[in-house]
Design an enzyme around this catalytic site. Sequence first.
Site, mmCIF file in Angstrom:
data_model
loop_
_atom_site.group_PDB
_atom_site.id
_atom_site.type_symbol
_atom_site.label_atom_id
_atom_site.label_comp_id
_atom_site.label_asym_id
_atom_site.label_seq_id
_atom_site.Cartn_x
_atom_site.Cartn_y
_atom_site.Cartn_z
ATOM 1 N N LYS A 294 30.998 35.244 40.297
ATOM 2 C CA LYS A 294 30.646 36.592 39.826
ATOM 3 C C LYS A 294 30.441 36.598 38.308
ATOM 4 O O LYS A 294 29.461 37.167 37.820
ATOM 5 C CB LYS A 294 31.731 37.600 40.213
ATOM 6 C CG LYS A 294 31.784 37.918 41.691
ATOM 7 C CD LYS A 294 32.973 38.824 42.011
ATOM 8 C CE LYS A 294 33.124 39.075 43.494
ATOM 9 N NZ LYS A 294 34.317 39.899 43.803
ATOM 10 N N ALA B 180 36.662 39.485 38.776
ATOM 11 C CA ALA B 180 37.878 39.241 39.554
ATOM 12 C C ALA B 180 37.539 39.284 41.032
ATOM 13 O O ALA B 180 36.528 39.860 41.436
ATOM 14 C CB ALA B 180 38.942 40.286 39.218
ATOM 15 N N ASP B 181 38.400 38.667 41.814
ATOM 16 C CA ASP B 181 38.277 38.753 43.260
ATOM 17 C C ASP B 181 39.672 38.811 43.853
ATOM 18 O O ASP B 181 40.569 38.091 43.419
ATOM 19 C CB ASP B 181 37.512 37.558 43.836
ATOM 20 C CG ASP B 181 37.163 37.815 45.286
ATOM 21 O OD1 ASP B 181 36.249 38.622 45.535
ATOM 22 O OD2 ASP B 181 37.833 37.252 46.165
ATOM 23 N N THR B 182 39.821 39.676 44.850
ATOM 24 C CA THR B 182 41.117 39.876 45.497
ATOM 25 C C THR B 182 40.998 39.612 46.993
ATOM 26 O O THR B 182 40.039 40.055 47.620
ATOM 27 C CB THR B 182 41.611 41.320 45.265
ATOM 28 O OG1 THR B 182 41.735 41.543 43.860
ATOM 29 C CG2 THR B 182 42.959 41.554 45.927
ATOM 30 N N ALA C 269 42.142 36.436 41.615
ATOM 31 C CA ALA C 269 41.690 35.517 40.577
ATOM 32 C C ALA C 269 40.897 36.303 39.544
ATOM 33 O O ALA C 269 40.144 37.218 39.888
ATOM 34 C CB ALA C 269 40.819 34.418 41.173
#
Length: 191
Positions: free
Chosen positions: A53, A70-72, A107
């Site tokens: 991203k 970010a990624d969840t 992250a």
Amino acid sequence: MSPQIILASASPRRKELLAQIKVTAVVYPVDLDETPLPDEKPLAYVQRLAAEKSALCAENLGIDLPVLAADTAVVLDDWIMGKPRNREDGIAMLTRLSGKTHSVYTAVSLRGTQHWQAVSVTEVTFRNLLESEIIAYWDTGEPADKAGAYAIQGLGGLFVASIKGSFSGVVGLPLFETAGLLAKQGIHLLL
């Protein structure tokens, strides 16, 4: 105040968390296929997506501001729960989470003078849920676009018996880790 970073996310929660720590951001969301790769572990999955991203956003914009992404992922028994595809999927996710402890991996990727990453892993325990509660919660509309089909900062917080780790990480942007990455880029908070 001029923007300090680009936020590669459409999540209003991430923008609110940045505002909470007085970081000004311009929002430039990017769209990626978020399907896990075959045999991809949760840690590698969130790190890969956050990095992709931020890279795509930086490539698309080509400007000098640092890019934060970010990624969840909500993870139960190595099953990476993304956003529910539909009502049936969302209800199934919440049913599986009922009475269990799951992990939330978030992250964060920051691209500026260099590329840095950090990860927060939080253990969240749900109380036992009634089927009627799950259906009523789904019908509020809140869980439809959330990983694991719940929002801890909203009505989904009613299901959480305990949390061990970062509350902001579960919301979608761990502030401790984010502040550390921003400091590496020369954006010091509270100074």
